[in-house]
Scaffold this motif. Structure first.
Motif, short mmCIF file in Angstrom:
data_model
loop_
_atom_site.label_atom_id
_atom_site.label_comp_id
_atom_site.label_asym_id
_atom_site.label_seq_id
_atom_site.Cartn_x
_atom_site.Cartn_y
_atom_site.Cartn_z
N ALA A 192 -95.35 50.34 55.93
CA ALA A 192 -95.90 50.88 54.68
C ALA A 192 -94.79 51.07 53.66
O ALA A 192 -94.96 50.74 52.47
CB ALA A 192 -96.63 52.20 54.94
N ALA A 193 -93.66 51.60 54.08
CA ALA A 193 -92.53 51.80 53.17
C ALA A 193 -92.05 50.46 52.63
O ALA A 193 -91.78 50.32 51.43
CB ALA A 193 -91.40 52.54 53.87
N TRP A 194 -91.93 49.49 53.52
CA TRP A 194 -91.45 48.17 53.08
C TRP A 194 -92.43 47.49 52.14
O TRP A 194 -92.02 46.83 51.19
CB TRP A 194 -91.10 47.31 54.28
CG TRP A 194 -89.84 47.78 54.95
CD1 TRP A 194 -88.79 48.45 54.36
CD2 TRP A 194 -89.48 47.62 56.31
NE1 TRP A 194 -87.81 48.71 55.29
CE2 TRP A 194 -88.20 48.21 56.49
CE3 TRP A 194 -90.11 47.03 57.40
CZ2 TRP A 194 -87.55 48.24 57.72
CZ3 TRP A 194 -89.45 47.05 58.63
CH2 TRP A 194 -88.19 47.64 58.78
N ARG A 195 -93.73 47.66 52.37
CA ARG A 195 -94.71 47.09 51.43
C ARG A 195 -94.55 47.74 50.05
O ARG A 195 -94.61 47.06 49.02
CB ARG A 195 -96.13 47.26 51.97
CG ARG A 195 -96.46 46.24 53.06
CD ARG A 195 -97.95 46.21 53.41
NE ARG A 195 -98.39 47.45 54.05
CZ ARG A 195 -98.34 47.67 55.37
NH1 ARG A 195 -97.87 46.75 56.19
NH2 ARG A 195 -98.78 48.82 55.85
N SER A 196 -94.33 49.05 50.04
CA SER A 196 -94.09 49.73 48.75
C SER A 196 -92.80 49.25 48.12
O SER A 196 -92.73 49.10 46.89
CB SER A 196 -94.03 51.25 48.97
OG SER A 196 -95.27 51.75 49.38
N GLY A 197 -91.79 48.99 48.93
CA GLY A 197 -90.52 48.48 48.41
C GLY A 197 -90.66 47.10 47.81
O GLY A 197 -90.05 46.80 46.77
N ILE A 198 -91.45 46.26 48.45
CA ILE A 198 -91.69 44.92 47.91
C ILE A 198 -92.39 45.02 46.56
O ILE A 198 -92.00 44.35 45.59
CB ILE A 198 -92.49 44.06 48.90
CG1 ILE A 198 -91.63 43.74 50.13
CG2 ILE A 198 -93.00 42.78 48.24
CD1 ILE A 198 -92.40 43.18 51.31
N ALA A 199 -93.40 45.88 46.48
CA ALA A 199 -94.13 46.07 45.21
C ALA A 199 -93.19 46.59 44.13
O ALA A 199 -93.24 46.13 42.98
CB ALA A 199 -95.30 47.02 45.41
N ALA A 200 -92.31 47.53 44.48
CA ALA A 200 -91.36 48.07 43.51
C ALA A 200 -90.38 47.00 43.05
O ALA A 200 -90.08 46.89 41.85
CB ALA A 200 -90.60 49.25 44.13
N ALA A 201 -89.91 46.19 43.99
CA ALA A 201 -88.97 45.12 43.64
C ALA A 201 -89.62 44.09 42.73
O ALA A 201 -89.00 43.64 41.76
CB ALA A 201 -88.44 44.46 44.91
#
Length: 104
Positions: free
Chosen positions: A75-84
């Motif tokens: 979940a954190a990494w999916r949010s990180g991808i969206a932020a990037a």
């Protein structure tokens, strides 16, 4: 990072210099010391300060993974991808995508 340096970072929390970078630095130091739960808390605070901080999301995923919570890491990494993606940070997007793919 020494316990004294971590204590110094903690003393700054809640003050005028508090923010995403301070919380990221504290979370990173705590993770390096093996205090996964505390690191997760500080990295979540970093993303609360700046939801677009992809490096904080990336490290949060690593902390969750180290804590044995693969679902929270993903979940954190999916949010990180969206932020990037939102910031146009292709390198961060690629790196985090690799972490997420390895988890899957």
């Amino acid at each position: 990072m020494s316990a004294e340096q971590i204590a110094n970072l903690r003393r700054q929390c809640g003050g005028p210099r508090d923010g995403a970078l301070l919380r990221f630095s504290l979370g990173s130091a705590l993770l390096a010391e093996g205090d996964h739960a505390a690191a997760i808390g500080e990295l979540r605070r970093a993303t609360d300060f700046d939801p677009g901080y992809s490096a904080a999301w990336k490290l949060l995923g690593k902390a969750c993974l180290a804590d044995g919570d693969n679902e929270a890491a993903a979940a954190a990494w999916r949010s990180g991808i969206a932020a990037a993606i939102a910031r146009g940070d292709k390198q961060a997007e690629k790196e985090i995508t690799v972490f997420l793919r390895r988890l899957g």
